[in-house]
Design an enzyme around this catalytic site. Structure first.
Site, mmCIF file in Angstrom:
data_model
loop_
_atom_site.group_PDB
_atom_site.id
_atom_site.type_symbol
_atom_site.label_atom_id
_atom_site.label_comp_id
_atom_site.label_asym_id
_atom_site.label_seq_id
_atom_site.Cartn_x
_atom_site.Cartn_y
_atom_site.Cartn_z
ATOM 1 N N ARG A 128 -1.341 -11.970 23.990
ATOM 2 C CA ARG A 128 -1.039 -11.905 22.560
ATOM 3 C C ARG A 128 -1.196 -13.249 21.877
ATOM 4 O O ARG A 128 -1.463 -13.312 20.675
ATOM 5 C CB ARG A 128 0.406 -11.429 22.354
ATOM 6 C CG ARG A 128 0.641 -10.021 22.853
ATOM 7 C CD ARG A 128 2.100 -9.678 22.710
ATOM 8 N NE ARG A 128 2.326 -8.249 22.892
ATOM 9 C CZ ARG A 128 3.383 -7.590 22.440
ATOM 10 N NH1 ARG A 128 4.321 -8.254 21.778
ATOM 11 N NH2 ARG A 128 3.513 -6.310 22.650
ATOM 12 N N LYS A 131 0.811 -1.220 0.000
ATOM 13 C CA LYS A 131 0.000 0.000 0.000
ATOM 14 C C LYS A 131 0.850 1.279 0.000
ATOM 15 O O LYS A 131 0.347 2.369 0.252
ATOM 16 C CB LYS A 131 -0.986 -0.013 1.172
ATOM 17 C CG LYS A 131 -0.355 -0.085 2.538
ATOM 18 C CD LYS A 131 -1.417 -0.132 3.632
ATOM 19 C CE LYS A 131 -0.770 -0.165 5.011
ATOM 20 N NZ LYS A 131 0.267 -1.212 5.179
ATOM 21 N N TYR A 185 0.626 -3.109 11.184
ATOM 22 C CA TYR A 185 1.389 -3.032 12.427
ATOM 23 C C TYR A 185 0.911 -4.099 13.413
ATOM 24 O O TYR A 185 -0.282 -4.222 13.668
ATOM 25 C CB TYR A 185 1.257 -1.628 13.046
ATOM 26 C CG TYR A 185 1.993 -1.500 14.355
ATOM 27 C CD1 TYR A 185 3.384 -1.459 14.385
ATOM 28 C CD2 TYR A 185 1.301 -1.446 15.559
ATOM 29 C CE1 TYR A 185 4.067 -1.358 15.573
ATOM 30 C CE2 TYR A 185 1.981 -1.341 16.766
ATOM 31 C CZ TYR A 185 3.357 -1.304 16.765
ATOM 32 O OH TYR A 185 4.033 -1.203 17.957
ATOM 33 N N LYS A 226 18.449 -21.072 30.858
ATOM 34 C CA LYS A 226 19.865 -20.685 30.933
ATOM 35 C C LYS A 226 20.386 -20.213 29.571
ATOM 36 O O LYS A 226 21.422 -19.556 29.504
ATOM 37 C CB LYS A 226 20.710 -21.866 31.431
ATOM 38 C CG LYS A 226 20.571 -22.100 32.919
ATOM 39 C CD LYS A 226 21.892 -22.543 33.517
ATOM 40 C CE LYS A 226 21.774 -22.879 34.978
ATOM 41 N NZ LYS A 226 22.291 -21.817 35.841
ATOM 42 N N LYS A 275 2.415 -10.189 28.475
ATOM 43 C CA LYS A 275 2.287 -10.300 27.021
ATOM 44 C C LYS A 275 1.543 -11.563 26.589
ATOM 45 O O LYS A 275 1.333 -11.785 25.394
ATOM 46 C CB LYS A 275 3.685 -10.318 26.377
ATOM 47 C CG LYS A 275 4.354 -8.957 26.301
ATOM 48 C CD LYS A 275 5.644 -9.033 25.482
ATOM 49 C CE LYS A 275 6.335 -7.678 25.394
ATOM 50 N NZ LYS A 275 7.644 -7.788 24.715
ATOM 51 N N GLU A 298 7.152 -10.771 17.219
ATOM 52 C CA GLU A 298 7.875 -10.674 18.486
ATOM 53 C C GLU A 298 7.897 -11.977 19.281
ATOM 54 O O GLU A 298 8.274 -11.973 20.447
ATOM 55 C CB GLU A 298 7.327 -9.500 19.320
ATOM 56 C CG GLU A 298 7.675 -8.178 18.660
ATOM 57 C CD GLU A 298 7.317 -6.947 19.471
ATOM 58 O OE1 GLU A 298 7.651 -5.844 18.998
ATOM 59 O OE2 GLU A 298 6.708 -7.066 20.550
#
Ligand SMILES: *[C@@H]1O[C@H](CO)[C@@H](O)[C@H](O)[C@H]1NC(C)=O
Ligand SMILES: *[C@@H]1O[C@H](CO)[C@@H](O)[C@H](O)[C@H]1NC(C)=O
Ligand SMILES: *[C@@H]1O[C@H](CO)[C@@H](O)[C@H](O)[C@H]1NC(C)=O
Length: 429
Positions: free
Chosen positions: A249, A152, A182, A336, A246, A315
């Site tokens: 999500r 776009k 986004y 770890k 989070k 992410e």
């Protein structure tokens, strides 16, 4: 008569040779063996940025930084940094001239770099100047570059980038562009499409790096090659436990409507194969083997399908794949092996909630401005940027402050040419 004809042919041949040599001379350095200075950026290559003292800025000199700040707010300055898309379309008509005037490095600077080609995905949607200066900074003829322009984007942006890309045999437009949203799945799809194209178009490259238009390198190509070799086949990216804040999500179904992402309120199923979902960011440095797994491993194909209706899959997807046993260059899922963005080499970013002067802060305060809580670097960030080990930093924006990019360009080009001289590796025409 025959003798005369022969002499004439020889004479014409010599003339032709002279002509050829003269032709070459206009585009090639007179003495490439002893100097790369024709590739150095000179002050006259640039606009008003050239009025600032980069070496002083790099050392954090307060006076030089003050001057730079004053300069960036003048009206003359604001106006001259605007370059219309048509400029690039016109300039790139004559590719030979474009590459030579813009001082692209069109030969490998060392054998070591030639033997270790890199593959890049560059995802952009506007601000052509940011893209062109990024491309110039990372361009090397042995590397390969896939450019994804948002579907776009303005037609002039698309056209300008296509013109620039058409000047280089090893830079190409992605075969399938998507409309990026986004925090939505298409952001990942853009990189996936480039990964597939890059994997398919060359079997030589060793590492894959993904970039966006607001990234800029902190290292020369040779430094990158050496850092990548020292990873010994490993990948480098942020990959940590997902913070509780989070989790939503990946536990609720999201959909894209009208160009934005929103929750449907429905619950999502568990991830396939009970894969532990890790947290990371959109930017990765991975081996060819990792990319092959992304394209071919059936566990990852299932994970990709499952991720398509989550929030901001960029992410967590790469970070999760990085901990799947058997993926080349991955590490075990055990905490770890967690790695933060600060320790990984992929991308240096300043988040505003981690900035400050107290001991609890992660890095000094942003000297530019913020976009979505991320620092858009100012000249005052340069010293700190160069102290870090990362290959690239985000975000730069020539349109809000051109000085960090200008100074990095000069610093990196100077360094790259000095390294090449030191290597004593020179090209033969
Ligand atoms: C730029 O700054 C450096 C270091 O502070 C200084 O040595 C040099 O003279 C300055 N150059 C100019 C042209 O002002
Ligand atoms: C790779 O290229 C071949 C032809 O060169 C084509 O048939 C194939 O579909 C391509 N694969 C991908 C994943 O793009
Ligand atoms: C999409 O956005 C436009 C403008 O923001 C609005 O007028 C329209 O109603 C929206 N459509 C839907 C289906 O939400």
């Amino acid at each position: 008569m025959r003798k005369l004809l022969l002499m004439l042919t020889v004479a014409l041949g010599s003339l032709w040779m002279v002509f050829l040599v003269l032709q070459l001379d206009t585009s090639l350095p007179l003495d490439p063996i002893h100097s790369h200075s024709w590739l150095e950026y000179k002050d006259y290559d640039f606009g008003p940025e050239s009025m600032c003292n980069c070496s002083a800025i790099q050392q954090g000199d307060r006076e030089a930084l003050q001057e730079a700040k004053l300069l960036t707010i003048t009206k003359y300055f604001r106006k001259t940094i605007q370059i219309p898309d048509e400029y690039y379309i016109n300039q790139a008509q004559d590719c030979r001239k474009f590459k030579s005037e813009r001082k692209y490095i069109t030969f490998p600077l060392s054998q070591e770099e030639e033997d270790f080609p890199l593959a890049y995905s560059i995802v952009v949607h506007h601000k052509v100047q940011n893209f062109e200066r990024l491309l110039r900074a990372i361009y090397a003829p042995q590397n390969i570059y896939c450019v994804h322009v948002d579907k776009k984007s303005q037609p002039s942006v698309q056209a300008a980038i296509e013109s620039i890309v058409s000047c280089f045999p090893n830079v190409f437009m992605v075969s399938q562009a998507v409309s990026v949203v986004y925090a939505g799945w298409p952001r990942v799809q853009a990189d996936l499409n480039c990964m597939a194209d890059l994997y398919n178009s060359s079997a030589k490259w060793k590492y894959f790096i993904n970039l966006c238009g607001q990234d800029f390198p902190l290292k020369t190509n040779l430094e990158m090659v050496r850092m990548l070799r020292s990873l010994k086949g490993g990948n480098s990216m942020e990959t940590e436990d997902m913070p509780a804040g989070k989790k939503w999500r990946i536990t609720t179904v999201h959909e894209i409507a009208n160009g934005t992402i929103k929750s449907t309120g429905k619950s999502k199923s568990q991830p396939p194969f009970n894969l532990p979902i890790k947290s990371g960011n959109a930017y990765i440095v991975v081996t060819r083997g990792y990319v092959r797994s992304v394209l071919e491993d059936t566990r990852i194909q299932a994970l990709i399908e499952w991720s398509k209706d989550t929030y901001s899959p960029d992410e967590f997807l790469w970070a999760t794949i990085q901990r799947i046993p058997g993926v080349p260059g991955s590490t075990r899922p055990h905490p770890k092996y967690d790695q933060t963005d600060v320790n990984a080499i992929a991308r240096l970013v300043k988040w505003w909630w981690h900035e400050g002067s107290q001991d609890s802060a992660v890095y000094p305060e942003c000297q530019g401005s913020h976009v979505r809580s991320i620092c858009v670097y100012g000249a005052g960030d340069l010293q700190w940027l160069l102290e870090n080990h990362h290959l690239f930093a985000n975000k730069f924006d020539i349109y809000s402050d051109p000085i960090p990019v200008f100074c990095l360009e000069k610093y990196l080009r100077h360094k790259a040419l000095a390294e090449s001289e030191a290597e004593d590796f020179f090209w033969s025409p």
